[in-house]
Design a protein around this motif. Structure first.
Motif, PDB file in Angstrom:
ATOM      1  N   UNK A  18      10.381  -9.043   8.887  1.00  0.00           N
ATOM      2  CA  UNK A  18      10.316  -9.472  10.276  1.00  0.00           C
ATOM      3  C   UNK A  18      11.629 -10.059  10.759  1.00  0.00           C
ATOM      4  N   UNK A  19      11.798 -10.030  12.076  1.00  0.00           N
ATOM      5  CA  UNK A  19      13.050 -10.532  12.655  1.00  0.00           C
ATOM      6  C   UNK A  19      13.223 -12.017  12.404  1.00  0.00           C
ATOM      7  N   UNK A  20      12.127 -12.770  12.513  1.00  0.00           N
ATOM      8  CA  UNK A  20      12.197 -14.218  12.301  1.00  0.00           C
ATOM      9  C   UNK A  20      11.655 -14.629  10.939  1.00  0.00           C
ATOM     10  N   UNK A  21      11.402 -13.656  10.053  1.00  0.00           N
ATOM     11  CA  UNK A  21      10.952 -13.973   8.703  1.00  0.00           C
ATOM     12  C   UNK A  21       9.522 -14.427   8.609  1.00  0.00           C
ATOM     13  N   UNK A  22       8.639 -13.937   9.525  1.00  0.00           N
ATOM     14  CA  UNK A  22       7.233 -14.347   9.490  1.00  0.00           C
ATOM     15  C   UNK A  22       6.357 -13.343   8.756  1.00  0.00           C
ATOM     16  N   UNK A  23       6.918 -12.259   8.258  1.00  0.00           N
ATOM     17  CA  UNK A  23       6.140 -11.225   7.591  1.00  0.00           C
ATOM     18  C   UNK A  23       5.885 -11.541   6.125  1.00  0.00           C
ATOM     19  N   UNK A  24       5.412 -10.519   5.402  1.00  0.00           N
ATOM     20  CA  UNK A  24       5.064 -10.702   3.991  1.00  0.00           C
ATOM     21  C   UNK A  24       6.315 -10.660   3.130  1.00  0.00           C
ATOM     22  N   UNK A  25       6.221 -11.300   1.969  1.00  0.00           N
ATOM     23  CA  UNK A  25       7.337 -11.313   1.019  1.00  0.00           C
ATOM     24  C   UNK A  25       7.092 -10.282  -0.069  1.00  0.00           C
ATOM     25  N   UNK A  26       5.863 -10.264  -0.606  1.00  0.00           N
ATOM     26  CA  UNK A  26       5.521  -9.341  -1.673  1.00  0.00           C
ATOM     27  C   UNK A  26       4.920  -8.071  -1.077  1.00  0.00           C
ATOM     28  N   UNK A  27       5.113  -6.942  -1.722  1.00  0.00           N
ATOM     29  CA  UNK A  27       4.526  -5.689  -1.233  1.00  0.00           C
ATOM     30  C   UNK A  27       3.001  -5.750  -1.269  1.00  0.00           C
ATOM     31  N   UNK A  28       2.394  -4.927  -0.466  1.00  0.00           N
ATOM     32  CA  UNK A  28       0.935  -4.850  -0.455  1.00  0.00           C
ATOM     33  C   UNK A  28       0.461  -4.357  -1.816  1.00  0.00           C
ATOM     34  N   UNK A  29      -0.470  -5.073  -2.453  1.00  0.00           N
ATOM     35  CA  UNK A  29      -0.902  -4.678  -3.799  1.00  0.00           C
ATOM     36  C   UNK A  29      -1.587  -3.319  -3.792  1.00  0.00           C
ATOM     37  N   UNK A  30      -1.449  -2.646  -4.904  1.00  0.00           N
ATOM     38  CA  UNK A  30      -2.027  -1.321  -5.067  1.00  0.00           C
ATOM     39  C   UNK A  30      -3.367  -1.447  -5.777  1.00  0.00           C
ATOM     40  N   UNK A  31      -4.425  -1.050  -5.103  1.00  0.00           N
ATOM     41  CA  UNK A  31      -5.766  -1.097  -5.689  1.00  0.00           C
ATOM     42  C   UNK A  31      -6.140   0.295  -6.170  1.00  0.00           C
ATOM     43  N   UNK A  32      -6.271   0.441  -7.481  1.00  0.00           N
ATOM     44  CA  UNK A  32      -6.592   1.732  -8.073  1.00  0.00           C
ATOM     45  C   UNK A  32      -8.101   1.878  -8.177  1.00  0.00           C
ATOM     46  N   UNK A  33      -8.604   2.970  -7.677  1.00  0.00           N
ATOM     47  CA  UNK A  33     -10.039   3.246  -7.758  1.00  0.00           C
ATOM     48  C   UNK A  33     -10.331   3.923  -9.086  1.00  0.00           C
ATOM     49  N   UNK A  34     -11.105   3.249  -9.920  1.00  0.00           N
ATOM     50  CA  UNK A  34     -11.416   3.771 -11.247  1.00  0.00           C
ATOM     51  C   UNK A  34     -12.840   4.300 -11.353  1.00  0.00           C
ATOM     52  N   UNK A  35     -13.713   3.903 -10.454  1.00  0.00           N
ATOM     53  CA  UNK A  35     -15.099   4.346 -10.510  1.00  0.00           C
ATOM     54  C   UNK A  35     -15.278   5.740  -9.929  1.00  0.00           C
ATOM     55  N   UNK A  36     -16.477   6.246 -10.040  1.00  0.00           N
ATOM     56  CA  UNK A  36     -16.788   7.588  -9.554  1.00  0.00           C
ATOM     57  C   UNK A  36     -17.557   7.563  -8.238  1.00  0.00           C
ATOM     58  N   UNK A  72       4.222  -0.637 -15.439  1.00  0.00           N
ATOM     59  CA  UNK A  72       5.653  -0.875 -15.650  1.00  0.00           C
ATOM     60  C   UNK A  72       6.422  -0.789 -14.342  1.00  0.00           C
ATOM     61  N   UNK A  73       6.081   0.190 -13.518  1.00  0.00           N
ATOM     62  CA  UNK A  73       6.768   0.353 -12.232  1.00  0.00           C
ATOM     63  C   UNK A  73       6.426  -0.790 -11.287  1.00  0.00           C
ATOM     64  N   UNK A  74       5.154  -1.188 -11.255  1.00  0.00           N
ATOM     65  CA  UNK A  74       4.750  -2.254 -10.345  1.00  0.00           C
ATOM     66  C   UNK A  74       5.358  -3.605 -10.729  1.00  0.00           C
ATOM     67  N   UNK A  75       5.578  -3.814 -12.011  1.00  0.00           N
ATOM     68  CA  UNK A  75       6.162  -5.082 -12.451  1.00  0.00           C
ATOM     69  C   UNK A  75       7.659  -5.163 -12.181  1.00  0.00           C
ATOM     70  N   UNK A  76       8.308  -4.027 -12.094  1.00  0.00           N
ATOM     71  CA  UNK A  76       9.757  -4.014 -11.864  1.00  0.00           C
ATOM     72  C   UNK A  76      10.046  -4.053 -10.367  1.00  0.00           C
TER      73      UNK A  76
END
Length: 253
Positions: free
Chosen positions: A86-104, A58-62
């Protein structure tokens, strides 16, 4: 789930035709089971992991709002929602995705598995390449052996041809004994046609087939002015040198 009252009006009024009550009872049992499952699903308490996942999704979608301190700082510096960093707009638009570690498994385990898979694939490719090279090398060696065998058989045939010509020309000059024992073909071997039997003839001395052929053809040219590849007896050495291409099969080819 109370037991049915077989003396009640609802039970007596049921259709009692053969086969119908059983089908209806099965359908009612199935419906009852489905309703029970739905009720259990609604009443079931969600686990902590499931609740955490729902809240996280829910938080990531908002989108970030002004209440977020980082987003508020970016806005103060002139950032607008949907704009690239970025100053000239060459950077990323979306935040870096969050990869959840579910394995052991421990950290780096996935990278290790990926590296091992790549190494296994590379070893398989190397084996295929080495196998291909080995097959090509074997094919080249076979072609070389086959070519050498053909050339050897051809030289053996030229040698026998030279021996017959030498014997005939020597006898025409009343030469009863050949200069070398192998200059003539022995009578009992002349009728043999098997090439494997002829190999014994060529091993009568330390000379190879090519050496014998070179010596014998030189003798025929010098003593009889004869060339086995032309099949011609020339008048003299001057006639031979001017009209014969050379003293080997390659020169005549």
């Amino acid at each position: 789930d109370e037991e049915e009252d077989y003396m009640s009006d609802s039970f007596i009024k049921q259709d009692v035709r053969p086969g119908l009550p059983m089908v209806r009872r099965v359908k009612e049992a199935i419906q009852k089971e489905e309703k029970q499952k739905e009720a259990n699903e609604k009443n079931r308490q969600k686990s902590i992991k499931e609740e955490e996942k729902e809240r996280r999704d829910l938080v990531l979608k908002s989108a970030l709002g002004n209440e977020n301190k980082g987003f508020a700082l970016l806005q103060k510096m002139g950032y607008k929602s949907g704009q690239a960093l970025g100053k000239s707009g060459e950077g990323i638009v979306e935040p870096i995705p969050l990869n959840i570690k579910t394995g052991r498994s421990g950290l780096g385990h996935e990278e290790l598995k990926k590296r091992k898979a790549e190494e296994k694939l590379e070893n398989y490719r190397q084996k295929l390449h080495m196998k291909k090279q080995a097959n090509e090398q074997a094919a080249d060696q076979f072609r070389i052996r086959f070519k050498n065998k053909q050339e050897e058989r051809k030289m053996e045939g030229d040698l026998r041809k030279s021996q017959r010509a030498c014997q005939q020309l020597d006898m025409q000059k009343d030469i009863e004994v050949p200069r070398e024992t192998w200059f003539w073909i022995e009578p009992e071997e002349e009728d043999k046609k098997d090439e494997e039997d002829k190999e014994d003839e060529c091993t009568s001395s330390d000379l190879s087939v090519s050496e014998k052929l070179h010596i014998l053809t030189a003798y025929l040219r010098k003593e009889h002015f004869y060339c086995i590849w032309c099949g011609t007896t020339y008048e003299d050495s001057e006639d031979l040198s001017s009209n014969c291409p050379g003293d080997s099969a390659a020169d005549h080819d």
